[in-house]
Motif scaffolding. Structure first.
Motif, mmCIF file in Angstrom:
data_model
loop_
_atom_site.group_PDB
_atom_site.id
_atom_site.type_symbol
_atom_site.label_atom_id
_atom_site.label_comp_id
_atom_site.label_asym_id
_atom_site.label_seq_id
_atom_site.Cartn_x
_atom_site.Cartn_y
_atom_site.Cartn_z
ATOM 1 N N LYS A 63 0.834 -1.205 0.000
ATOM 2 C CA LYS A 63 0.000 0.000 0.000
ATOM 3 C C LYS A 63 0.869 1.255 0.000
ATOM 4 O O LYS A 63 0.606 2.214 -0.725
ATOM 5 C CB LYS A 63 -0.925 -0.007 1.216
ATOM 6 C CG LYS A 63 -2.056 -1.024 1.134
ATOM 7 C CD LYS A 63 -2.874 -1.034 2.425
ATOM 8 C CE LYS A 63 -3.975 -2.089 2.338
ATOM 9 N NZ LYS A 63 -4.726 -2.196 3.615
ATOM 10 N N LYS A 64 1.924 1.234 0.827
ATOM 11 C CA LYS A 64 2.834 2.376 0.864
ATOM 12 C C LYS A 64 3.503 2.578 -0.492
ATOM 13 O O LYS A 64 3.627 3.701 -0.993
ATOM 14 C CB LYS A 64 3.896 2.165 1.943
ATOM 15 C CG LYS A 64 3.364 2.225 3.370
ATOM 16 C CD LYS A 64 4.482 1.946 4.365
ATOM 17 C CE LYS A 64 3.948 1.911 5.787
ATOM 18 N NZ LYS A 64 5.008 1.556 6.766
ATOM 19 N N VAL A 67 1.092 4.062 -3.017
ATOM 20 C CA VAL A 67 0.926 5.507 -2.839
ATOM 21 C C VAL A 67 2.122 6.243 -3.431
ATOM 22 O O VAL A 67 1.971 7.258 -4.121
ATOM 23 C CB VAL A 67 0.747 5.860 -1.350
ATOM 24 C CG1 VAL A 67 0.764 7.364 -1.132
ATOM 25 C CG2 VAL A 67 -0.546 5.262 -0.806
ATOM 26 N N ARG A 70 1.991 6.122 -7.172
ATOM 27 C CA ARG A 70 0.977 7.067 -7.646
ATOM 28 C C ARG A 70 1.547 8.491 -7.664
ATOM 29 O O ARG A 70 1.366 9.237 -8.631
ATOM 30 C CB ARG A 70 -0.231 6.982 -6.715
ATOM 31 C CG ARG A 70 -1.303 8.000 -6.956
ATOM 32 C CD ARG A 70 -2.164 7.616 -8.115
ATOM 33 N NE ARG A 70 -3.312 8.498 -8.237
ATOM 34 C CZ ARG A 70 -3.987 8.662 -9.344
ATOM 35 N NH1 ARG A 70 -3.627 8.025 -10.438
ATOM 36 N NH2 ARG A 70 -5.025 9.465 -9.393
ATOM 37 N N THR A 71 2.260 8.851 -6.610
ATOM 38 C CA THR A 71 2.876 10.181 -6.533
ATOM 39 C C THR A 71 3.909 10.361 -7.633
ATOM 40 O O THR A 71 3.969 11.407 -8.301
ATOM 41 C CB THR A 71 3.527 10.382 -5.160
ATOM 42 O OG1 THR A 71 2.539 10.214 -4.143
ATOM 43 C CG2 THR A 71 4.148 11.747 -5.035
ATOM 44 N N SER A 171 -12.983 9.131 -2.843
ATOM 45 C CA SER A 171 -12.126 10.303 -2.687
ATOM 46 C C SER A 171 -12.945 11.564 -2.985
ATOM 47 O O SER A 171 -13.886 11.538 -3.777
ATOM 48 C CB SER A 171 -10.941 10.233 -3.655
ATOM 49 O OG SER A 171 -10.123 9.124 -3.371
ATOM 50 N N ASN A 208 -6.265 6.173 -0.065
ATOM 51 C CA ASN A 208 -5.149 5.350 -0.537
ATOM 52 C C ASN A 208 -5.524 3.888 -0.715
ATOM 53 O O ASN A 208 -4.766 3.110 -1.270
ATOM 54 C CB ASN A 208 -3.972 5.461 0.437
ATOM 55 C CG ASN A 208 -3.387 6.856 0.451
ATOM 56 O OD1 ASN A 208 -3.360 7.534 -0.573
ATOM 57 N ND2 ASN A 208 -2.945 7.304 1.613
ATOM 58 N N GLU A 209 -6.700 3.511 -0.200
ATOM 59 C CA GLU A 209 -7.153 2.142 -0.400
ATOM 60 C C GLU A 209 -8.672 2.119 -0.478
ATOM 61 O O GLU A 209 -9.359 3.033 -0.010
ATOM 62 C CB GLU A 209 -6.671 1.221 0.729
ATOM 63 C CG GLU A 209 -7.071 1.666 2.119
ATOM 64 C CD GLU A 209 -6.489 0.747 3.177
ATOM 65 O OE1 GLU A 209 -6.965 -0.394 3.280
ATOM 66 O OE2 GLU A 209 -5.565 1.174 3.876
#
Length: 915
Positions: A63-64, A67, A70-71, A171, A208-209
């Motif tokens: 997950k980290k 993210v 994605r950035t 979101s 983020n999830e």
């Protein structure tokens, strides 16, 4: 007391526990068969746990990384698109949000078609059609609107589309674009004929999830191929368990707008009729309804009950000459009814009024109220009703200008004439209540005869009404009471109340209610009260039946039923310091992970520790580390013994593995005789049952449940009157240097004052170590002098915090230390901490356990009692009892022939010291 005076009891102790000589050491204490701890089943269970935990951590890392990817991708796309297009999409970092109009308002005004719009909404769903086209579906409360994102030169790039396709549903985004006529009907949205042509879009609250159950799917329905009826893909239990997701749906948003609308009409109608709103207490001295279970609560050591209705308080208000009153508030029913129409807490809409001639005066007002509610809802909330019908299909409610009022006897006849019988083949009786099945059948009969979904049944039997219901003066088998029905089910019960005190007491006694417990209620009638009547309406029941929601839980914001509020067990995977997880560490070790560092003891204490473990931070302790798991065990070397303190710091399922390795090390590398002290029953079971050690308890962790901590009001008052002020350090802040200096000086005063006094202790006074995991409070007297210090050490989530030090400095005003400890407990309660422990305290009597019994156990207990009294070991416990401390036994364990006089003397020397 001098050590010499302990000689006699210690020699007696020596004879009891294993040998008759007075030699200081035994050459080979029988530690037991350590290989018994090499359990294949335990190893397999740990291996499964390791793999599960490793997957959890891997998922978190993924997950980290996701993210971060994605950035990085967003940055790359921005660079490729150039500044003109890049500024049109991306993630906003600033907290302040630009003022916008609501999407709901924009799409409900057809004059906005063709105009530029700016709004903020949730992303409900994303449908990627190609690299150049995506439909972004937006949601704003009850409205779902389609957005079109298509590649256009200088406005939208393929990277923009690709970025939007990866937005996580739910979101929040800020959108600018143009509202346009849809080329064809949009069936998946609430707005069918308009859409937004997107020109810019920015994430303002990214997710983020994905949610466990997303809003799009929890509100989705499909046509059943056999019944041809719409059915929800999510069950009621799924909607309850994922409540926030369900409440975000347009369906739920519509339901609770109607819920609020009913309350508004209820209030306005009654105020126009001369009623005033009251707010009655929900804590009652006695049960207020016959035939219903009640929730008992601890009310400062006395028993109170959550109100089953505001009935008694309403009547008392009529006695107080309010004339006409109403209330909207919670009602509690502890009935174990797991049905589609029952809740343990619901919203009651109650009214009560003085009457002049007949209780039908109240009935007609209530009837008018209900029809005003129906009319108002269908006029004002037509759009919401149509949204609800797409998920819960139903016909509009039918009611008549003049409501049918049917006597109970006649209703029973209608029911029986229709051929209805109960599960045993019996017809309905005039003196028994209607079952739910009977109510529904009767509703069908009345709908067919009267062409209405709404009607009243009057004159209910006395056997099914509460004690306060007025009996029918012409036939006391029945009452001046009625039920109002909607779609064949009861929504309100009303009627006249008994207002003569002697009649009321008679009815209370027949119902099994003790009048002595209802004196406040009865007093209102003894003072004189006019005849009165009223009703109680279940808000959720009206909404549930009016909108055909299938289950009353769909009509309750956060429903409470017998299965609600499950006990939350501590989840071992949710550790305060996941980086110090011994299960994950052992997995990494077994798989050859390089660069592993042993978890710090301080973090292990916060993950797994109890009060005793905090003593390991003192210099006189050695901390043994287990290479395979990262676990820790603290011990002190004294006179050839390893005085091991407390449980191993690791996941409890690793205890056997860690204890085995430690004992092997003590035997072969250190040649120390282990005495294991102050352990929980889990470790006592391993040492006693697996290794055959002798175990006993003369000590307990003295714990306080924060919720039930006792007050020390007198002591707090004394401290307040003396001008004592209590200070605390907020979480995340350190104690100022000048306060630490003042505290150190007062600690030295405290030590000097204790010279010549003996104290049993396992730790030194060192308040400033591991400050990351400690909290501090101190008390100052009226002169600004520090009068007391309290240091709280963080333990495992299960154990909460330890009151590590509570020091009452010389010359402090009376009550200071009690007030300080009370403030510490209250502070922890506000922080959500459930438990606090003072640490270990001596028991007045010994409790023997594994391999100690018979005469030997009796003599040992007697000897301990003598020592305990001579050293006044229970003084601390008596002080701690003021705060409601309870004992949680911890054990002393030692191998057969492994203690003796030498061991006993070593223990005394270790615990007893000049301070």
């Amino acid at each position: 007391m001098s050590p010499g005076k302990l000689k006699k009891p210690l020699l007696a102790l020596n004879r009891i526990i294993g040998h008759s000589s007075a030699k200081n050491h035994i050459s080979k204490p029988k530690i037991g068969d350590i290989d018994q701890l090499d359990d294949d089943r335990a190893k397999k269970n740990i291996k499964k746990l390791q793999e599960k935990r490793a997957k959890e951590y891997q998922l978190q890392e993924e997950k980290k990384l996701s993210v971060q990817r994605r950035t990085d991708e967003e940055k790359k796309w921005h660079e490729a698109d150039g500044p003109d297009i890049a500024r049109r999409y991306g993630t906003l970092e600033e907290e302040a949000l630009a003022p916008v109009k609501s999407l709901q308002a924009l799409v409900n005004d057809y004059q906005n078609i063709g105009k530029a719009v700016s709004f903020r909404a949730r992303v409900h769903h994303v449908r990627a059609m190609s690299s150049k086209l995506a439909f972004i579906v937006f949601r704003d409360q009850i409205e779902i609107v389609q957005g079109v994102l298509s590649v256009r030169d200088g406005v939208v790039s393929e990277n923009f589309v690709r970025w939007a396709e990866h937005i996580t549903a739910e979101s929040f985004v800020h959108v600018e674009g143009r509202l346009q006529q849809a080329p064809e009907e949009i069936k998946g949205c609430t707005v069918h004929n308009m859409e937004v042509l997107i020109e810019s879009m920015h994430l303002v609250v990214p997710l983020n999830e994905h949610l466990p159950v997303d809003v799009h799917s929890i509100d989705h329905v499909e046509m059943d191929s056999e019944t041809h009826q719409l059915e929800s893909l999510a069950s009621t239990r799924v909607r309850v368990s994922n409540r926030i997701a369900f409440l975000r749906t347009p369906t739920a948003q519509s339901i609770f707008r109607i819920n609020a609308g009913i309350c508004s009409i209820f209030r306005r109608y009654l105020e126009d009729k001369g009623f005033i709103e009251i707010h009655t207490p929900k804590l009652q001295p006695a049960a207020t309804e016959s035939g219903a279970e009640v929730f008992r609560v601890n009310y400062f050591g006395r028993t109170a009950f959550l109100a089953q209705s505001p009935q008694l308080a309403k009547q008392m208000s009529i006695s107080a000459d309010f004339g006409r009153v109403f209330e909207i508030g919670p009602v509690f029913r502890a009935e174990d009814s797991n049905t589609h129409r029952h809740l343990t807490e619901y919203t009651g809409m109650d009214l009560e009024m003085a009457i002049e001639q007949d209780y039908h005066e109240a009935m007609h007002i209530i009837d008018g109220l209900m029809k005003e509610i129906f009319k108002g809802i269908y006029v004002k909330y037509r759009k919401e009703i149509e949204i609800i019908k797409t998920r819960f299909p139903h016909e509009d409610l039918v009611w008549l200008p003049e409501t049918p009022i049917i006597p109970f006897k006649d209703a029973i006849k209608l029911l029986n004439d229709s051929g209805w019988t109960d599960d045993h083949g019996r017809p309905a009786l005039e003196t028994e209540d209607l079952s739910t099945r009977a109510e529904i059948q009767l509703g069908k009969v009345i709908k067919e005869k009267y062409k209405t979904d709404y009607y009243i049944i009057d004159k209910f039997p006395s056997s099914v009404r509460p004690f306060y219901t007025h009996l029918d003066p012409e036939d006391d088998r029945f009452t001046n009471s009625f039920d109002i029905f909607l779609r064949g089910q009861e929504i309100t019960t009303g009627g006249q109340r008994i207002h003569r005190p002697h009649l009321l007491e008679e009815r209370m006694k027949k119902a099994g209610i003790e009048p002595l417990g209802m004196q406040e209620y009865l007093q209102g009638f003894e003072y004189g009260v006019l005849p009165h009547a009223g009703c109680g309406i279940g808000l959720e029941r009206i909404v549930f039946l009016l909108l055909n929601l299938g289950d009353i839980r769909n009509a309750s914001l956060y429903p409470r039923d017998p299965k609600s509020l499950p006990e939350h067990k501590e989840v071992t995977g949710r550790l305060p310091h996941p980086e110090a997880d011994t299960i994950k560490y052992s997995y990494d070790y077994d798989h050859g992970e390089t660069g592993l560092e042993l978890p710090p003891v301080e973090k292990l204490i916060v993950n797994y520790g109890d009060a005793t473990n905090t003593s390991w931070l003192d210099e006189r302790y050695h901390v043994w580390r287990h290479e395979q798991t990262g676990a820790a065990i603290g011990y002190a070397e004294e006179n050839g013994y390893a005085l091991v303190m407390g449980n191993p710091l690791c996941d409890p399922r690793q205890y056997q593995l860690v204890i085995r390795a430690f004992l092997q090390d003590m035997r072969h590398r250190k040649d120390l005789r282990p005495l294991w002290l102050l352990v929980s029953s889990d470790v006592e079971e391993i040492l006693g049952s697996k290794l055959g050690w002798r175990t006993l308890s003369c000590v307990a962790e003295e714990r306080v449940s924060v919720d039930s901590a006792k007050k020390v009001a007198k002591k707090e008052r004394q401290a307040e009157e003396a001008g004592v002020i209590i200070h605390e350090v907020p979480i995340g802040e350190s104690v100022p240097d000048h306060i630490r200096e003042k505290c150190d000086k007062r600690i030295q005063d405290w030590k000097d004052n204790r010279k010549g006094k003996r104290q049993v202790h396992i730790t030194e006074v060192r308040p400033w170590i591991d400050m990351e995991h400690r909290r501090y409070l101190w008390a100052e007297d009226k002169n600004g002098e520090i009068a007391a210090l309290c240091v709280l050490a963080r333990l495992s989530p299960e154990n909460g915090y330890q009151i590590k030090f509570a020091l009452d400095f010389p010359g402090s005003p009376n009550g200071t230390i009690e007030a300080l400890i009370s403030a510490a407990i209250q502070m922890l309660a506000k922080a959500g901490v459930r438990n606090v422990t003072f640490g270990a305290g001596a028991l007045p009597e010994m409790v023997t356990s594994g391999h100690l019994n018979g005469m030997r156990a009796k003599i040992l207990s007697h000897t301990y009692k003598t020592i305990c009294q001579q050293l006044k070991l229970v003084n601390k416990s008596e002080f701690r009892e003021k705060f409601g401390a309870t004992n949680d036994l911890v054990y002393i364990c030692y191998p057969f022939m492994g203690l003796g006089v030498s061991g006993a003397r070593t223990l005394i020397k270790f615990f007893e010291d000049e301070m």
